[in-house]
Design a protein around this motif. Structure first.
Motif, PDB file in Angstrom:
ATOM      1  N   VAL A  25      48.268 -17.675  17.501  1.00 23.14           N
ATOM      2  CA  VAL A  25      49.157 -16.696  16.885  1.00 23.14           C
ATOM      3  C   VAL A  25      50.590 -17.180  17.047  1.00 23.14           C
ATOM      4  CG1 VAL A  25      49.953 -14.297  16.948  1.00 23.14           C
ATOM      5  CG2 VAL A  25      47.559 -14.838  17.438  1.00 23.14           C
ATOM      6  N   VAL A  26      51.311 -17.188  15.934  1.00 21.65           N
ATOM      7  CA  VAL A  26      52.720 -17.583  15.967  1.00 21.65           C
ATOM      8  C   VAL A  26      53.546 -16.360  15.587  1.00 21.65           C
ATOM      9  CG1 VAL A  26      54.468 -19.117  15.038  1.00 21.65           C
ATOM     10  CG2 VAL A  26      52.120 -19.935  15.329  1.00 21.65           C
ATOM     11  N   VAL A  27      54.487 -16.017  16.443  1.00 24.45           N
ATOM     12  CA  VAL A  27      55.333 -14.845  16.229  1.00 24.45           C
ATOM     13  C   VAL A  27      56.744 -15.319  15.908  1.00 24.45           C
ATOM     14  CG1 VAL A  27      56.253 -12.758  17.291  1.00 24.45           C
ATOM     15  CG2 VAL A  27      53.966 -13.536  17.874  1.00 24.45           C
ATOM     16  N   HIS A  28      57.297 -14.751  14.851  1.00 24.99           N
ATOM     17  CA  HIS A  28      58.679 -15.049  14.511  1.00 24.99           C
ATOM     18  C   HIS A  28      59.338 -13.766  14.021  1.00 24.99           C
ATOM     19  CE1 HIS A  28      56.435 -15.561  10.787  1.00 24.99           C
ATOM     20  NE2 HIS A  28      57.517 -15.142  10.179  1.00 24.99           N
ATOM     21  N   PHE A  29      60.634 -13.708  14.125  1.00 25.57           N
ATOM     22  CA  PHE A  29      61.375 -12.512  13.773  1.00 25.57           C
ATOM     23  C   PHE A  29      62.374 -12.827  12.672  1.00 25.57           C
ATOM     24  CE2 PHE A  29      59.987 -12.057  18.125  1.00 25.57           C
ATOM     25  CZ  PHE A  29      59.408 -10.809  18.095  1.00 25.57           C
ATOM     26  N   ASN A  30      62.563 -11.874  11.796  1.00 23.88           N
ATOM     27  CA  ASN A  30      63.525 -12.015  10.719  1.00 23.88           C
ATOM     28  C   ASN A  30      64.925 -11.772  11.286  1.00 23.88           C
ATOM     29  OD1 ASN A  30      65.160 -11.792   8.489  1.00 23.88           O
ATOM     30  ND2 ASN A  30      63.843 -10.370   7.391  1.00 23.88           N
ATOM     31  N   GLU A  31      65.765 -12.765  11.226  1.00 26.06           N
ATOM     32  CA  GLU A  31      67.125 -12.635  11.768  1.00 26.06           C
ATOM     33  C   GLU A  31      67.979 -11.660  10.971  1.00 26.06           C
ATOM     34  OE1 GLU A  31      68.888 -16.466  12.211  1.00 26.06           O
ATOM     35  OE2 GLU A  31      67.216 -17.208  13.413  1.00 26.06           O
ATOM     36  N   ASN A  32      67.562 -11.351   9.739  1.00 25.59           N
ATOM     37  CA  ASN A  32      68.317 -10.434   8.884  1.00 25.59           C
ATOM     38  C   ASN A  32      67.762  -9.012   8.913  1.00 25.59           C
ATOM     39  OD1 ASN A  32      69.981 -12.574   7.996  1.00 25.59           O
ATOM     40  ND2 ASN A  32      68.387 -13.195   6.567  1.00 25.59           N
ATOM     41  N   ALA A  33      66.857  -8.737   9.830  1.00 28.59           N
ATOM     42  CA  ALA A  33      66.223  -7.419   9.903  1.00 28.59           C
ATOM     43  C   ALA A  33      67.265  -6.344  10.209  1.00 28.59           C
ATOM     44  CB  ALA A  33      65.140  -7.407  10.973  1.00 28.59           C
TER      45      ALA A  33
END
Length: 61
Positions: A25-33
């Motif tokens: 599982v690869v988790v990433h976050f939207n920096e523009n959220a």
């Protein structure tokens, strides 16, 4: 089984083996959220509570 990999992934990777299956599982976050993690979790929990409430109402009919 088809494996779809994104080599440009910069998220955090977790690998877990359960029985004979290995999950990656690869988790990433939207920096523009615009929503905080706290807001997101609250929204998910409230939606799940509404879903359970709806299911109980259907059972009681």
């Amino acid at each position: 089984m088809h494996e779809n990999k994104n080599e440009k992934n910069t998220g955090t990777k977790t690998i877990k083996k359960i029985g004979k299956a290995t999950y990656e599982v690869v988790v990433h976050f939207n920096e523009n959220a615009t929503e905080t993690m706290q807001d997101k979790l609250k929204r998910i929990i409230l939606r799940e509570m509404e879903r359970e409430k709806h299911q109980k109402a259907i059972k009681n009919d």
